[in-house]
Design an enzyme around this catalytic site. Structure first.
Site, PDB file in Angstrom:
ATOM      1  N   GLY A  15       1.243   3.504   4.187  1.00  0.00           N
ATOM      2  CA  GLY A  15       1.568   3.937   2.770  1.00  0.00           C
ATOM      3  C   GLY A  15       0.896   2.783   1.750  1.00  0.00           C
ATOM      4  N   SER A  16       1.780   2.967   0.538  1.00  0.00           N
ATOM      5  CA  SER A  16       1.263   2.203  -0.738  1.00  0.00           C
ATOM      6  C   SER A  16       1.182   0.751  -0.561  1.00  0.00           C
ATOM      7  CB  SER A  16       2.220   2.688  -1.721  1.00  0.00           C
ATOM      8  OG  SER A  16       2.444   1.659  -2.758  1.00  0.00           O
ATOM      9  N   SER A  17       0.550   0.063  -1.574  1.00  0.00           N
ATOM     10  CA  SER A  17       0.274  -1.651  -1.613  1.00  0.00           C
ATOM     11  C   SER A  17       1.675  -1.916  -2.139  1.00  0.00           C
ATOM     12  CB  SER A  17      -0.943  -1.838  -2.390  1.00  0.00           C
ATOM     13  OG  SER A  17      -0.665  -1.269  -3.562  1.00  0.00           O
TER      14      SER A  17
END
Lengths: 152, 430
Positions: free
Chosen positions: A76-78
């Protein structure tokens, strides 16, 4: 999910030892929480309760606070590191991370959580560890001791 | 990890305590990765400012903006004074549009504290771009340039379309990079890790922005965090432009964790399939035809049941001026339905262009609004009473139902504008 077997009930102190590589040093122990699903940080966990919130995740609603989290790796996201960073500030971080897949999200997240973390094991921890086992992680020595919980 | 003399000096504190803390984090992070060394960078993209009440309370309790940067951007529990950044730093999107506090449900206090943190970030040298698409407003790395970027859709664009080199960094590693001009030399910084592992063979032409979004979503699900090469034996057809590749990459990094892709004949490291693969055999060859396209469309529309639309959101990632121009053409002379709202998200710099070109006026006369700095997934803000939303972004269709529990329709921009004007979803895969 963990079905009792006659041998497991007979043994109260079955010990399994894994060797791996230190990602973040330190020693800690706790109950294992095992999942074969990768974990998202931003949008995937609630740092206040230390629980997984992602829809369709097998740990949805389960808290990893104080547990030895055993999982394939991050996705997923940073925002992964920032969310796990928050779990440390809110006292809901895992006691340790044991994982298989190295990524920048996973490495940075483990570093800023300050929990002992290990990877590159001689055997797959997802096969060797069950939720509820008592696990001692000595990341400095690269050793994981798994005390298989006796199941009635 | 091996450090150069200059890096050792920074690590030993010769450039002050903040740079020392930054080097300490980079060494811990690099060793966790198994990196052998650091690499120089002069291009960082990250969020630094404070948009949450938690950070506001933290600043009040622990000693202001330096305390926030020390903890959240350097992983330093000791509060150190933050010097000016060594590196060109672009600020990414926020948790809200500070120009629209009421629509976004913001308290006056939160906005005031944010503005203070924005002034602090700017005083250190951050470019207040406030967008998930820094490449739209002046930060366009060159091929081979080593970067330290956050934001999955920006990372994938930087690696794939521009041929620059970055891993998906986090707030702390970017903070350390701003002060040291270093990042671990690992992953996609190394040329040997940039070859395709999977080939996606196209059996159909992929043309519209919607089609590129569908293809990206399909690929991300199948390759997860590996490196796909999109190939067509007949040639790729019309070359996909900025909005198409922006939507394609954002979709692939949402359904999977793709950080780098190649489109054979289009992207700079894939003039040929052989070059994309770099002499490796692909792990898998996937086919993408009409059936895969339809299945992906249906997957993206699984949460949608009601045809009544309360909210149409466009701009994920942030709309380009071309997309705003298109939306304005589709809206001109029409009115957004009284039971529906239309929010379009773009970088502030592009909004000023849209203001000047008259597009903002056309959108506002129709009853829509052009917003900046954020989006509904970041802000968790949607119009009151929203149950069903229409979107032209696969990424947003992936995240909004999970984050907000709303139903989402994914379709073309024209279908979304029609939904805004009629209050009903009438889209279908063409």
């Amino acid at each position: 999910m963990n079905t009792a077997t006659p041998s497991a009930t007979a043994e109260t102190s079955q010990l399994i030892v894994l060797h791996g590589r230190k990602v973040v040093g330190g020693v800690s122990e706790g109950e294992a929480l095992v999942t074969r699903d990768r974990i998202s940080g931003w949008g995937g966990i609630d740092p206040r309760s230390g629980s997984v919130i992602e829809t369709r995740h097998e740990l949805r609603g389960v808290s990893f606070a104080g547990k030895v989290l055993v999982f394939p790796g991050a996705k997923g996201s940073s925002g992964w590191s920032a969310m796990f960073h928050m779990t440390r500030l809110l006292n809901s971080a895992p006691a340790a991370f044991l994982f298989n897949e190295m990524t920048t999200k996973m490495a940075l997240g483990a570093v800023v959580t300050h929990a002992p973390a290990m990877t590159d094991f001689d055997r797959d921890p997802l096969d060797c560890i069950q939720t509820g086992d008592w696990v001692r992680v000595d990341a400095d020595r690269g050793v994981v001791e798994i005390h298989r919980k006796a199941r009635p | 990890m091996r450090l150069t003399d200059e890096e050792k000096a920074m690590y030993d504190g010769h450039q002050g305590p903040a740079v020392q803390k930054a080097m300490d984090l980079l060494v811990r992070y690099g060793e966790a990765l198994g990196a052998e060394r650091l690499v120089e960078t002069r291009n960082v993209c990250a969020t630094i400012t404070s948009t949450t009440p938690f950070q506001r309370d933290f600043a009040l309790a622990k000693g202001g903006m330096d305390a926030v940067f020390s903890e959240f951007s350097l992983d330093s529990q000791e509060v150190v004074e933050i010097p000016k950044f060594k590196v060109f730093t672009s600020h990414l999107q926020l948790g809200f549009d500070p120009g629209q506090p009421e629509r976004m449900g913001l308290s006056e206090e939160t906005v005031r504290f944010y503005e203070k943190s924005e002034r602090h970030a700017a005083s250190l040298g951050a470019q207040i771009m406030n967008t998930c698409t820094p490449y739209q407003v002046g930060n366009i790395p060159t091929r081979g340039e080593h970067c330290a970027w956050m934001e999955s859709s920006a990372v994938i664009y930087c690696n794939s379309v521009l041929g620059a080199r970055t891993n998906t960094e986090g707030r702390e590693s970017c903070g350390a990079a701003m002060l040291t001009a270093r990042i671990p030399y690992w992953g996609y910084h190394l040329p040997e890790n940039r070859h395709a592992t999977h080939v996606v063979e196209l059996d159909i032409e992929v043309e519209s922005v919607q089609d590129w979004g569908l293809l990206g979503y399909f690929i991300g699900e199948h390759v997860q965090e590996r490196v796909p090469a999109v190939h067509s034996r007949r040639g790729i057809g019309r070359v996909p432009n900025l909005p198409r590749l922006k939507h394609f990459g954002a979709a692939a990094s949402s359904s999977g964790g793709v950080e780098l892709y190649h489109v054979v004949g289009v992207t700079p490291e894939a003039l040929t399939l052989e070059q994309a693969l770099g002499g490796q055999r692909p792990v898998e060859v996937l086919r993408y035809g009409e059936a895969e396209r339809r299945q992906t469309y249906e997957k993206l529309n699984t949460t949608a049941r009601s045809a009544e639309i309360q909210y149409v959101m466009l701009g994920c990632p942030h709309y380009t001026i071309e997309q705003i121009w298109e939306a304005a053409q589709l809206l001109e002379g029409r009115k957004v339905h009284p039971d529906c709202e239309l929010w379009i998200f773009t970088p502030r710099a592009i909004k000023s262009l849209a203001d000047r070109n008259g597009y903002t006026r056309i959108i506002e006369e129709a009853g829509g609004i052009l917003m900046t700095d954020s989006c509904s997934a970041m802000s968790r803000a949607v119009p009151k009473g929203t149950r069903t939303v229409a979107l032209d972004s696969a990424k947003q269709a992936h995240y909004l139902p999970a984050i907000l529990g709303v139903q989402a329709w994914f379709g073309s921009t024209a279908e979304c504008i029609d939904a805004a004007c009629t209050g009903r979803w009438q889209g279908a895969l063409q």
